[in-house]
Design a protein around this motif. Structure first.
Motif, PDB file in Angstrom:
ATOM      1  N   ILE A  98       0.850  -1.184   0.000  1.00 50.26           N
ATOM      2  CA  ILE A  98       0.000   0.000   0.000  1.00 50.26           C
ATOM      3  C   ILE A  98       0.893   1.244   0.000  1.00 50.26           C
ATOM      4  CG2 ILE A  98      -1.680   1.346   1.349  1.00 50.26           C
ATOM      5  CD1 ILE A  98      -2.960  -1.137   0.354  1.00 50.26           C
ATOM      6  N   TYR A  99       0.571   2.198  -0.837  1.00 54.74           N
ATOM      7  CA  TYR A  99       1.298   3.459  -0.822  1.00 54.74           C
ATOM      8  C   TYR A  99       1.075   4.146   0.527  1.00 54.74           C
ATOM      9  CZ  TYR A  99       2.474   8.337  -1.679  1.00 54.74           C
ATOM     10  OH  TYR A  99       3.025   9.599  -1.599  1.00 54.74           O
ATOM     11  N   TYR A 100       2.136   4.675   1.117  1.00 57.48           N
ATOM     12  CA  TYR A 100       2.043   5.328   2.422  1.00 57.48           C
ATOM     13  C   TYR A 100       2.928   6.568   2.450  1.00 57.48           C
ATOM     14  CZ  TYR A 100       6.585   3.173   3.045  1.00 57.48           C
ATOM     15  OH  TYR A 100       7.895   2.817   2.860  1.00 57.48           O
ATOM     16  N   GLU A 101       2.573   7.459   3.350  1.00 52.47           N
ATOM     17  CA  GLU A 101       3.392   8.627   3.655  1.00 52.47           C
ATOM     18  C   GLU A 101       3.479   8.768   5.167  1.00 52.47           C
ATOM     19  OE1 GLU A 101       1.956  11.388  -0.153  1.00 52.47           O
ATOM     20  OE2 GLU A 101       1.430  11.954   1.910  1.00 52.47           O
ATOM     21  N   VAL A 102       4.671   9.035   5.662  1.00 47.41           N
ATOM     22  CA  VAL A 102       4.890   9.349   7.065  1.00 47.41           C
ATOM     23  C   VAL A 102       5.133  10.856   7.158  1.00 47.41           C
ATOM     24  CG1 VAL A 102       6.461   9.060   9.014  1.00 47.41           C
ATOM     25  CG2 VAL A 102       5.802   7.075   7.634  1.00 47.41           C
ATOM     26  N   HIS A 103       4.357  11.530   8.008  1.00 41.15           N
ATOM     27  CA  HIS A 103       4.469  12.986   8.149  1.00 41.15           C
ATOM     28  C   HIS A 103       4.917  13.349   9.556  1.00 41.15           C
ATOM     29  CE1 HIS A 103       2.123  14.238   4.452  1.00 41.15           C
ATOM     30  NE2 HIS A 103       1.816  12.955   4.534  1.00 41.15           N
ATOM     31  N   ASN A 107       8.111  18.470   8.610  1.00 43.26           N
ATOM     32  CA  ASN A 107       8.549  17.962   7.311  1.00 43.26           C
ATOM     33  C   ASN A 107       7.368  17.434   6.509  1.00 43.26           C
ATOM     34  OD1 ASN A 107      11.519  18.229   7.438  1.00 43.26           O
ATOM     35  ND2 ASN A 107      11.299  16.835   9.174  1.00 43.26           N
ATOM     36  N   SER A 108       7.499  17.502   5.200  1.00 41.46           N
ATOM     37  CA  SER A 108       6.462  16.960   4.330  1.00 41.46           C
ATOM     38  C   SER A 108       6.579  15.438   4.285  1.00 41.46           C
ATOM     39  CB  SER A 108       6.589  17.560   2.928  1.00 41.46           C
ATOM     40  OG  SER A 108       7.879  17.320   2.404  1.00 41.46           O
ATOM     41  N   SER A 109       5.834  14.805   3.396  1.00 46.10           N
ATOM     42  CA  SER A 109       5.722  13.346   3.366  1.00 46.10           C
ATOM     43  C   SER A 109       7.049  12.647   3.111  1.00 46.10           C
ATOM     44  CB  SER A 109       4.719  12.945   2.290  1.00 46.10           C
ATOM     45  OG  SER A 109       5.132  13.430   1.026  1.00 46.10           O
ATOM     46  N   ARG A 110       7.179  11.467   3.723  1.00 49.53           N
ATOM     47  CA  ARG A 110       8.349  10.614   3.525  1.00 49.53           C
ATOM     48  C   ARG A 110       7.880   9.185   3.250  1.00 49.53           C
ATOM     49  NH1 ARG A 110      10.172  14.939   3.093  1.00 49.53           N
ATOM     50  NH2 ARG A 110      11.918  15.920   4.223  1.00 49.53           N
ATOM     51  N   THR A 111       8.499   8.547   2.251  1.00 52.75           N
ATOM     52  CA  THR A 111       8.202   7.162   1.862  1.00 52.75           C
ATOM     53  C   THR A 111       9.525   6.470   1.603  1.00 52.75           C
ATOM     54  OG1 THR A 111       6.195   7.961   0.758  1.00 52.75           O
ATOM     55  CG2 THR A 111       6.881   5.705   0.278  1.00 52.75           C
ATOM     56  N   HIS A 112       9.616   5.181   1.976  1.00 52.91           N
ATOM     57  CA  HIS A 112      10.881   4.457   1.796  1.00 52.91           C
ATOM     58  C   HIS A 112      11.156   4.218   0.318  1.00 52.91           C
ATOM     59  CE1 HIS A 112      14.247   1.885   2.587  1.00 52.91           C
ATOM     60  NE2 HIS A 112      14.077   2.001   3.905  1.00 52.91           N
ATOM     61  N   LEU A 113      12.373   4.515  -0.086  1.00 56.75           N
ATOM     62  CA  LEU A 113      12.787   4.354  -1.484  1.00 56.75           C
ATOM     63  C   LEU A 113      12.638   2.912  -1.959  1.00 56.75           C
ATOM     64  CD1 LEU A 113      14.029   5.771  -3.966  1.00 56.75           C
ATOM     65  CD2 LEU A 113      16.293   5.262  -3.008  1.00 56.75           C
ATOM     66  N   GLN A 114      12.809   1.955  -1.056  1.00 55.11           N
ATOM     67  CA  GLN A 114      12.678   0.536  -1.416  1.00 55.11           C
ATOM     68  C   GLN A 114      11.307   0.198  -1.994  1.00 55.11           C
ATOM     69  OE1 GLN A 114      13.467  -1.887   1.978  1.00 55.11           O
ATOM     70  NE2 GLN A 114      15.695  -1.927   1.683  1.00 55.11           N
ATOM     71  N   THR A 141       2.707  14.177  -8.638  1.00 50.01           N
ATOM     72  CA  THR A 141       3.580  15.013  -7.808  1.00 50.01           C
ATOM     73  C   THR A 141       4.448  14.157  -6.885  1.00 50.01           C
ATOM     74  OG1 THR A 141       1.945  16.792  -7.830  1.00 50.01           O
ATOM     75  CG2 THR A 141       3.628  16.888  -6.110  1.00 50.01           C
ATOM     76  N   SER A 142       3.870  13.096  -6.342  1.00 48.74           N
ATOM     77  CA  SER A 142       4.608  12.234  -5.414  1.00 48.74           C
ATOM     78  C   SER A 142       5.836  11.625  -6.066  1.00 48.74           C
ATOM     79  CB  SER A 142       3.693  11.118  -4.888  1.00 48.74           C
ATOM     80  OG  SER A 142       2.622  11.651  -4.161  1.00 48.74           O
ATOM     81  N   LEU A 143       5.683  11.141  -7.272  1.00 48.49           N
ATOM     82  CA  LEU A 143       6.796  10.495  -7.965  1.00 48.49           C
ATOM     83  C   LEU A 143       7.885  11.486  -8.357  1.00 48.49           C
ATOM     84  CD1 LEU A 143       4.893   7.941 -10.241  1.00 48.49           C
ATOM     85  CD2 LEU A 143       6.083   7.506  -8.085  1.00 48.49           C
ATOM     86  N   GLU A 144       7.504  12.740  -8.529  1.00 45.08           N
ATOM     87  CA  GLU A 144       8.477  13.758  -8.941  1.00 45.08           C
ATOM     88  C   GLU A 144       9.186  14.413  -7.756  1.00 45.08           C
ATOM     89  OE1 GLU A 144       6.127  16.450 -11.199  1.00 45.08           O
ATOM     90  OE2 GLU A 144       5.818  15.045 -12.873  1.00 45.08           O
ATOM     91  N   ASN A 145       8.708  14.167  -6.548  1.00 38.48           N
ATOM     92  CA  ASN A 145       9.264  14.810  -5.357  1.00 38.48           C
ATOM     93  C   ASN A 145      10.428  13.991  -4.802  1.00 38.48           C
ATOM     94  OD1 ASN A 145       9.758  16.179  -2.992  1.00 38.48           O
ATOM     95  ND2 ASN A 145       7.826  15.623  -2.010  1.00 38.48           N
ATOM     96  N   ASP A 146      11.639  14.380  -5.123  1.00 34.31           N
ATOM     97  CA  ASP A 146      12.823  13.626  -4.702  1.00 34.31           C
ATOM     98  C   ASP A 146      12.988  13.595  -3.183  1.00 34.31           C
ATOM     99  OD1 ASP A 146      13.466  13.068  -7.333  1.00 34.31           O
ATOM    100  OD2 ASP A 146      14.815  14.794  -7.534  1.00 34.31           O
ATOM    101  N   GLU A 147      12.550  14.652  -2.494  1.00 35.22           N
ATOM    102  CA  GLU A 147      12.705  14.712  -1.040  1.00 35.22           C
ATOM    103  C   GLU A 147      11.847  13.666  -0.324  1.00 35.22           C
ATOM    104  OE1 GLU A 147      11.915  18.573   0.454  1.00 35.22           O
ATOM    105  OE2 GLU A 147      13.704  19.483  -0.440  1.00 35.22           O
ATOM    106  N   PHE A 164      -2.840   5.362   0.315  1.00 33.32           N
ATOM    107  CA  PHE A 164      -3.566   5.603  -0.934  1.00 33.32           C
ATOM    108  C   PHE A 164      -3.366   4.424  -1.885  1.00 33.32           C
ATOM    109  CE2 PHE A 164      -3.292   6.907  -5.380  1.00 33.32           C
ATOM    110  CZ  PHE A 164      -4.509   7.537  -5.571  1.00 33.32           C
ATOM    111  N   SER A 165      -4.384   4.162  -2.693  1.00 31.27           N
ATOM    112  CA  SER A 165      -4.242   3.207  -3.797  1.00 31.27           C
ATOM    113  C   SER A 165      -5.243   3.541  -4.891  1.00 31.27           C
ATOM    114  CB  SER A 165      -4.471   1.767  -3.323  1.00 31.27           C
ATOM    115  OG  SER A 165      -4.363   0.872  -4.434  1.00 31.27           O
TER     116      SER A 165
END
Length: 279
Positions: A98-103, A107-114, A141-147, A164-165
């Motif tokens: 499942i797509y996730y974001e930790v806030h 700081n804005s959203s963070r997701t593991h690169l793995q 936007t999520s995929l383009e946000n390198d941070e 999200f899914s």
């Protein structure tokens, strides 16, 4: 009314997440009349500051649906999840891909690169009619946000977890899992569409955050006008002296409000309502 408490997404912001250029001037007129201007949003402090124009006359704001409270730009209250809770919930989401974001508050959203590969596969699924316009833009936007994509997820000072899914069944099953486990997990659960879920701290919401601001400014809840469009606005609607739902809100949100704007967030509905009601 002595204060106005405004939701952001779907209320101030349109479905492209744009802040109306003329709204700060309208809010300034309200402030000149003696009204305090508050925002009450699911967005983090970082997200609020990044999208709010410098000329917006903001007295205070509630971030992450009550997890952070700020007056005059200074944090006056904050709550966060235990690291163990974050690790358990995110671990379950990763198992289910499942797509996730930790806030965190700052700081804005963070997701593991793995997890980027399975998330890309999800985002590239055929888009159903139930997917809202802002969610389509959000995936891009999520995929383009390198941070956002990190090698180590933050587990300290986490104030919100978002999921999200594109696959409605997949996110629906995940929502049911969260719902079945929220008592033992000690969290609150919200959603703004059939494609997402938000996990917040139990007992903390927009109304508790606004209550903290009201004590700071010595204002009573009965003197607050709350305006919003989503499930997380209902606790605030229940306590505010006046509650208004946006025209674009779902029926259950409209039924919890005293009145409804004539126009949607994509039609400058908030500003038109404020001018009609107060100016």
């Amino acid at each position: 009314m002595k204060a106005i408490a405004l939701d952001m997404d779907g209320t101030i912001l349109n479905h492209k997440a744009e802040f109306p250029l003329t709204l700060p001037a309208t809010l300034a007129e309200l402030k000149e009349k003696g009204m305090c201007i508050f925002f009450a949003t699911g967005r983090t402090s970082h997200e609020i500051q990044s999208i709010t124009p410098d000329n917006c006359p903001l007295d205070g704001y509630v971030a992450a649906s009550g997890m952070g409270v700020y007056a005059g730009g200074i944090q006056i209250d904050a709550t966060s999840f235990s690291p163990d809770t974050v690790e358990k919930i995110i671990g379950e989401a990763r198992k289910r891909e499942i797509y996730y974001e930790v806030h965190t508050l700052e700081n804005s959203s963070r997701t593991h690169l793995q997890d980027r590969d399975y998330i890309i596969r999800d985002f590239q699924l055929e888009r159903p009619a139930s997917l809202k316009a802002f969610e389509i833009g959000f995936t891009e936007t999520s995929l383009e946000n390198d941070e956002q994509w990190v090698d180590a997820l933050p587990c300290e000072d986490v104030v919100k977890m978002f999921f999200f899914s594109v696959d409605e069944k997949k996110i629906g099953d995940w929502y049911k899992f969260l719902e079945q486990n929220r008592e033992s997990g000690d969290y609150a659960l919200y959603t703004t569409s059939v494609h997402n879920a938000e996990v917040m701290q139990k007992g903390i919401d927009k109304s508790t955050g606004i209550e903290t601001l009201l004590r700071h400014f010595d204002i009573r809840f009965e003197d607050v006008h709350a305006i919003g469009d989503s499930m997380n606005d209902i606790p605030l609607f229940e306590k505010a002296g006046k509650a208004t739902a946006m025209k674009n809100a779902d029926d259950d949100i409209r039924s919890a409000a005293g009145d409804i704007t004539d126009y949607t967030c994509d039609e400058d509905g908030l500003e038109r309502y404020l001018r009609k009601t107060y100016l």
